[in-house]
Design a protein around this motif. Structure first.
Motif, short mmCIF file in Angstrom:
data_model
loop_
_atom_site.label_atom_id
_atom_site.label_comp_id
_atom_site.label_asym_id
_atom_site.label_seq_id
_atom_site.Cartn_x
_atom_site.Cartn_y
_atom_site.Cartn_z
N ALA A 71 106.57 -28.26 70.68
CA ALA A 71 105.72 -28.10 69.23
C ALA A 71 104.81 -26.78 69.39
O ALA A 71 104.81 -26.26 70.50
N TYR A 75 103.16 -30.24 73.68
CA TYR A 75 104.44 -31.02 73.84
C TYR A 75 104.08 -32.34 73.08
O TYR A 75 102.89 -32.65 73.19
N TRP A 76 105.04 -32.96 72.67
CA TRP A 76 104.91 -34.30 72.05
C TRP A 76 105.89 -35.11 73.00
O TRP A 76 106.92 -35.00 73.07
N GLU A 78 107.73 -38.25 73.40
CA GLU A 78 108.42 -39.41 72.42
C GLU A 78 109.43 -40.21 73.10
O GLU A 78 109.95 -39.74 74.20
N ARG A 111 100.72 -34.61 73.55
CA ARG A 111 100.44 -35.43 72.51
C ARG A 111 101.43 -36.58 72.37
O ARG A 111 102.62 -36.29 72.80
N LEU A 112 101.12 -37.64 71.84
CA LEU A 112 101.74 -38.90 71.50
C LEU A 112 101.53 -39.80 70.65
O LEU A 112 100.21 -39.48 70.37
N ASN A 113 102.13 -40.66 70.17
CA ASN A 113 101.56 -41.74 69.47
C ASN A 113 102.18 -43.01 70.00
O ASN A 113 103.31 -43.17 70.60
N PHE A 140 96.93 -42.27 67.98
CA PHE A 140 97.51 -40.97 68.54
C PHE A 140 96.61 -40.44 69.51
O PHE A 140 95.32 -40.55 69.43
N VAL A 142 96.04 -37.67 73.05
CA VAL A 142 96.18 -36.31 73.49
C VAL A 142 95.56 -36.14 74.81
O VAL A 142 94.89 -37.03 75.39
#
Length: 162
Positions: A71, A75-76, A78, A111-113, A140, A142
């Motif tokens: 992003a 980075y995400w 996922e 980052r992630l959720n 969420f 980080v």
């Protein structure tokens, strides 16, 4: 821990990953009152990007998947799913460590959720993620790159005692 491998995902992996997601997320989504057997698969189908996804295999068999999507500012992480019979055996931690080492080399934030109450929260916390925000369903998180994180208090004391 079992020997594991990462291989690049392909479009042909889509339905296998959608099914794995439904199996892995079902207990947490049911606990949250959010399980819908069609939607859990469709959300994966809508966001599946093979170019940023790896399949996790143990002994040549599909065991899981993970995506690391670039992003603008991070980075995400996922679609990190492991088959229930492979969870708690060190595979997820080893896979996550490898991906985070890559991000640290690039000095990148990750980052992630994750679903509220998920046992995966402990895994992410052990790997340096902290809660940024949360809502009624998601947490969420980080993780700053290793180079910019504060050392743990024990490391500071150990460094001073030398």
């Amino acid at each position: 821990m079992a020997d594991w491998e990462l291989r690049p995902a392909s479009v042909a992996d889509l339905e296998g990953v959608a099914e794995l997601r439904a199996v892995v997320l079902r207990p947490d989504l049911e606990r949250l009152g959010r399980y819908d057997e069609h939607r859990v698969r469709q959300r994966l189908r809508d966001g599946f990007a093979p170019a940023h996804t790896w399949m996790i295999e143990v002994g040549g068999a599909l065991t899981g998947c993970v995506a690391l999507r670039p992003a603008m500012d991070a980075y995400w992480l996922e679609h990190f799913y492991l088959a229930p019979d492979r969870q708690g055996r060190g595979v997820g931690s080893a896979v996550l460590s490898r991906l985070l080492e890559r991000c640290d080399r690039e000095d990148a934030v990750v980052r992630l959720n994750v679903l509220r109450g998920s046992s995966a929260l402990r895994l992410y916390e052990r790997h340096g993620f902290t809660v940024e925000t949360e809502d009624e369903v998601d947490v969420f998180m980080v993780r700053a790159p290793f180079s910019t994180r504060e050392p743990a208090p024990d490391s500071v004391n150990l460094a001073r005692s030398r």
